[in-house]
Design an enzyme around this catalytic site. Sequence first.
Site, PDB file in Angstrom:
ATOM      1  CD  GLN A  45      74.671  39.924  -6.696  1.00 11.33           C
ATOM      2  OE1 GLN A  45      74.592  39.016  -5.884  1.00 11.33           O
ATOM      3  NE2 GLN A  45      73.709  40.142  -7.565  1.00 11.33           N
ATOM      4  CD  GLU A  55      73.504  34.669  -9.786  1.00 13.16           C
ATOM      5  OE1 GLU A  55      73.531  33.449  -9.596  1.00 13.16           O
ATOM      6  OE2 GLU A  55      74.368  35.439  -9.316  1.00 13.16           O
ATOM      7  CG  ASP A 102      76.187  38.470 -10.231  1.00 11.78           C
ATOM      8  OD1 ASP A 102      77.102  38.593 -11.051  1.00 11.78           O
ATOM      9  OD2 ASP A 102      75.007  38.749 -10.487  1.00 11.78           O
ATOM     10  N   GLY A 162      73.228  13.009  -1.491  1.00 13.96           N
ATOM     11  CA  GLY A 162      74.420  12.612  -0.753  1.00 13.96           C
ATOM     12  C   GLY A 162      74.217  11.307  -0.011  1.00 13.96           C
ATOM     13  N   GLY A 163      75.108  11.035   0.906  1.00 15.39           N
ATOM     14  CA  GLY A 163      75.055   9.783   1.639  1.00 15.39           C
ATOM     15  C   GLY A 163      73.896   9.684   2.605  1.00 15.39           C
TER      16      GLY A 163
END
Length: 407
Positions: free
Chosen positions: A16, A137, A166, A241-242
Site C-alpha cells: 500500500q 500500518e 501507509d 485545539g482552540g
Amino acid sequence: MKALEGVRVLDMTHVQSGPSATQLLGWLGADVVKLEAPTGDITRQQLRDVPDVDSLYFTMLNCNKRSITLNMKSERGKELFTELVKSSDILVENFGPGAVDRMGFTWERLQELNPRLIYASIKGFGAGRYARFKAYEVIAQAMGGSMSTTGFEDGPPLATGAQIGDSGTGIHAVAGILAALYQRENTGKGQRVQVAMQHAVLNLCRVKLRDQQRLAHGPLKEYPNRTFGVEVPRSGNASGGGQPGWAVRCAPGGPNDYIYVIVQPVGWKPLSAIIGRPELADDPEWATPEARLPKLDKMFQLIEEWSSAHDKWTVLDRLNAENIPCGPILSTKELVEDDSLREEGIVVSVDHPERGEFVTVGSPLQLSDSPVEVRTPPLLGEHNQEIYAAFGVSADELAELKTNGVI
C-alpha cells in the site's frame, strides 16, 4: 497535456505505501510502469472477494498504471532492468532495507546508469535503532505517536481507520519526489528521496508534540480529561485545539448516528437557542469560553439531549443555518453512495476487464489544467510486449523469457 506527462516512473512497490504514491503520480499524468515479480504484487491475491480475480486491495491502489513482470535474479532480468532504469525519470521502491542493493543496484550504480534518476525509497523507519524492524500500518501508528493519543481516557490505545502509516507515507513520498523533480530542472541531476512510515505518522501527530510541551506549564484546559500526567492523554473525540468539539448522538441511535459539533465563542448564543436553553447565552457560568472550559462534558451533554431527538441531517441543517461548524459521521456505505462525492469525482466507478465495475476513490488532487481520468488497473504483465519491445526484445524472445521464468 497532464502535469507529469512525459515523466516515466518505474514502480517497484507493493502492498500500500508505495502503490498509493505511484498511483498519485499516475493520476497527475506520469507513465507509471509497475514492475512485478512473475507471481505479481501480493495484494492481487489478498482479501479476494471474487475467485481468481485481482482483489479490490490491488485494484484500488493501482489505477492508471502499466504492468510488466521481471525476475530480477536472472542475468537477462538484470539486463532488462538496466534498460528500464536508463529510460526512467523516477524509481520508487518500498522493499525491506538493502533489498535493491542486494540485487546489485546500489544508489551509486543507479546514478552511473542514469544520473538524472530520482530514486525514492519508502521504509518503515529511519536509519537509527529501528531501521531493521518490520513495519506495517498499525505498527507505524503505534511508533509514530498516533495510538498513544487515540482512544478514550480510561481505555486502551486505538488505531485509526485512516491509513496514515501507509497511504499517509505515500503522500509524503510524492511531495519529496515532486520536489526532486523540480530541483532537477535547475541542476540536471537526480537525487535520493527517503521517507519513513514512522516519520510520516509523527509529522501528522505534530499537534500532540505541541501539547506534550505545553504540559510542562500545567494541565491542558482544552482537553476534557480530569487528570494529567507527564504525557499527552487520550481524550476521546475532543479536538484538543482552540475550539472544543465532540461527537454527539443523534436519532435513531445507530452506530454512526452522530454529528461532530465545534463550539466557537460566536456560536454559543445561537447554539444555546437551538438546543432550547437560550438563558445559557448570558449566564455567567456559561457565557464565555473560559467559563465553559471546566465543564465541556456537561456542555456537550446538553447539546446531545437536544440532538438525540433529531436525525443527523436535521441537526446538520439546523446548525449550519447558524454557521455553527459541524459534520455528520458518515459511514463507508454512506460515502460510497454519496451523490455529491460522485459529482465531485472523488468517488468513482471503474470498469475492470475481469471483475467488472468496482468503486474506488478518485484523485483528491484537482488541477485546473490537468484533469484526472481514473483508468482501470493493469492485469499482471499486461504491458510486457509493448514495453520490452522498446529495448529490442522480439516476440520470440519474449515467449522464451516467459517460459524460462524471466518475466
